[in-house]
Design an enzyme around this catalytic site. Structure first.
Site, PDB file in Angstrom:
ATOM      1  N   MET A 120     -33.539  33.505-101.429  1.00 62.83           N
ATOM      2  CA  MET A 120     -34.773  33.786-102.341  1.00 62.83           C
ATOM      3  C   MET A 120     -34.125  34.498-103.535  1.00 62.83           C
ATOM      4  O   MET A 120     -34.495  34.399-104.582  1.00 62.83           O
ATOM      5  CB  MET A 120     -35.612  34.832-101.506  1.00 62.83           C
ATOM      6  CG  MET A 120     -36.451  34.143-100.425  1.00 62.83           C
ATOM      7  SD  MET A 120     -37.716  35.279 -99.609  1.00 62.83           S
ATOM      8  CE  MET A 120     -36.431  35.912 -98.300  1.00 62.83           C
ATOM      9  N   PHE A 135     -32.600  31.809-106.044  1.00 63.47           N
ATOM     10  CA  PHE A 135     -33.688  31.174-106.562  1.00 63.47           C
ATOM     11  C   PHE A 135     -34.718  31.760-107.596  1.00 63.47           C
ATOM     12  O   PHE A 135     -35.068  31.329-108.337  1.00 63.47           O
ATOM     13  CB  PHE A 135     -34.462  30.249-105.936  1.00 63.47           C
ATOM     14  CG  PHE A 135     -33.627  29.074-105.196  1.00 63.47           C
ATOM     15  CD1 PHE A 135     -33.526  27.786-106.267  1.00 63.47           C
ATOM     16  CD2 PHE A 135     -33.066  28.754-104.136  1.00 63.47           C
ATOM     17  CE1 PHE A 135     -32.736  26.774-105.746  1.00 63.47           C
ATOM     18  CE2 PHE A 135     -32.402  27.930-103.607  1.00 63.47           C
ATOM     19  CZ  PHE A 135     -32.179  26.675-104.259  1.00 63.47           C
ATOM     20  N   GLU A 136     -34.700  33.079-107.129  1.00 57.77           N
ATOM     21  CA  GLU A 136     -35.780  33.978-108.007  1.00 57.77           C
ATOM     22  C   GLU A 136     -35.080  34.617-108.928  1.00 57.77           C
ATOM     23  O   GLU A 136     -35.551  34.872-110.229  1.00 57.77           O
ATOM     24  CB  GLU A 136     -36.433  34.992-106.991  1.00 57.77           C
ATOM     25  CG  GLU A 136     -37.290  34.306-105.967  1.00 57.77           C
ATOM     26  CD  GLU A 136     -38.481  33.721-106.813  1.00 57.77           C
ATOM     27  OE1 GLU A 136     -38.833  33.831-107.787  1.00 57.77           O
ATOM     28  OE2 GLU A 136     -39.056  33.155-105.718  1.00 57.77           O
ATOM     29  N   SER A 137     -33.944  35.081-108.916  1.00 63.42           N
ATOM     30  CA  SER A 137     -33.298  35.863-109.909  1.00 63.42           C
ATOM     31  C   SER A 137     -33.951  37.277-110.081  1.00 63.42           C
ATOM     32  O   SER A 137     -35.129  37.432-109.416  1.00 63.42           O
ATOM     33  CB  SER A 137     -33.009  35.393-111.680  1.00 63.42           C
ATOM     34  OG  SER A 137     -32.404  34.049-111.243  1.00 63.42           O
ATOM     35  N   ARG A 171     -34.582  24.019-104.358  1.00 62.16           N
ATOM     36  CA  ARG A 171     -34.860  24.873-103.517  1.00 62.16           C
ATOM     37  C   ARG A 171     -35.509  24.677-102.199  1.00 62.16           C
ATOM     38  O   ARG A 171     -35.151  25.204-101.365  1.00 62.16           O
ATOM     39  CB  ARG A 171     -35.921  25.962-104.488  1.00 62.16           C
ATOM     40  CG  ARG A 171     -36.278  27.092-103.594  1.00 62.16           C
ATOM     41  CD  ARG A 171     -37.467  27.650-104.353  1.00 62.16           C
ATOM     42  NE  ARG A 171     -37.751  29.234-103.787  1.00 62.16           N
ATOM     43  CZ  ARG A 171     -38.009  30.388-104.262  1.00 62.16           C
ATOM     44  NH1 ARG A 171     -38.121  30.345-105.734  1.00 62.16           N
ATOM     45  NH2 ARG A 171     -38.174  31.357-103.636  1.00 62.16           N
TER      46      ARG A 171
END
Length: 166
Positions: free
Chosen positions: A15, A18-20, A142
């Site tokens: 998570m 992919f989120e940063s 993702r």
């Protein structure tokens, strides 16, 4: 069985990969105000607004709170219906975090997992490849990474995250 499951280190790293983390609110690719680890709303209520700022500590705490309160329980309800590995649980929480708990509950991933059809559930991650109605390359990758985690294919997971999630 699944009530003791929580997202493990690989799921959390996936998570985060992919989120940063953004400490100042920005508009995501769909135009939604977003802050922290991809959050569009705050645990205490209220939507994120452009101009909002938070600290790293707040971002981390809110991420953990939202996972525990909103997303893990949605996945646990599905996981209670069929034997669930920690990797499967983590992959489904990662999906739910990105598409929302309601989206996850109504997804074919949840339906096939609950029925114990794990191969079919694995293929259904790929359906969630759009944001704002547009297929996004990042979402394709993702979903492939989440599906790899779901099937415990850690080598593929590592490749899909450029070595960041092992």
């Amino acid at each position: 069985m699944s009530k003791t499951l929580k997202p493990g280190p690989r799921a959390l790293a996936l998570m985060h990969h992919f989120e940063s983390c953004a400490l100042t609110a920005y508009r995501d690719v769909a135009g939604v105000p977003t802050i922290g680890w991809g959050m569009t709303y705050y645990p205490a209520g209220g939507r994120v607004k452009i101009g909002d700022t938070i600290s790293q500590e707040q971002a981390d705490a809110m991420f953990e709170q939202l996972l525990a309160r909103d997303f893990s329980p949605a996945v646990a309800a599905v996981a209670e219906q069929a034997p669930t590995t920690p990797a499967q649980f983590g992959a489904m929480v990662a999906l739910a975090y990105n598409i929302g708990a309601a989206g996850f509950r109504g997804s074919s991933v949840a339906r096939y997992h609950a029925a114990g059809d794990y191969p079919k559930a694995t293929t259904k991650f790929a359906l969630w490849n759009k944001s704002g109605g547009v297929v996004r390359k990042g979402l394709i990758r993702r979903r492939a990474a989440e599906a790899a985690l779901y099937r415990s294919d850690f080598r593929a997971l590592t490749e899909l995250t450029h070595g960041e999630v092992q």
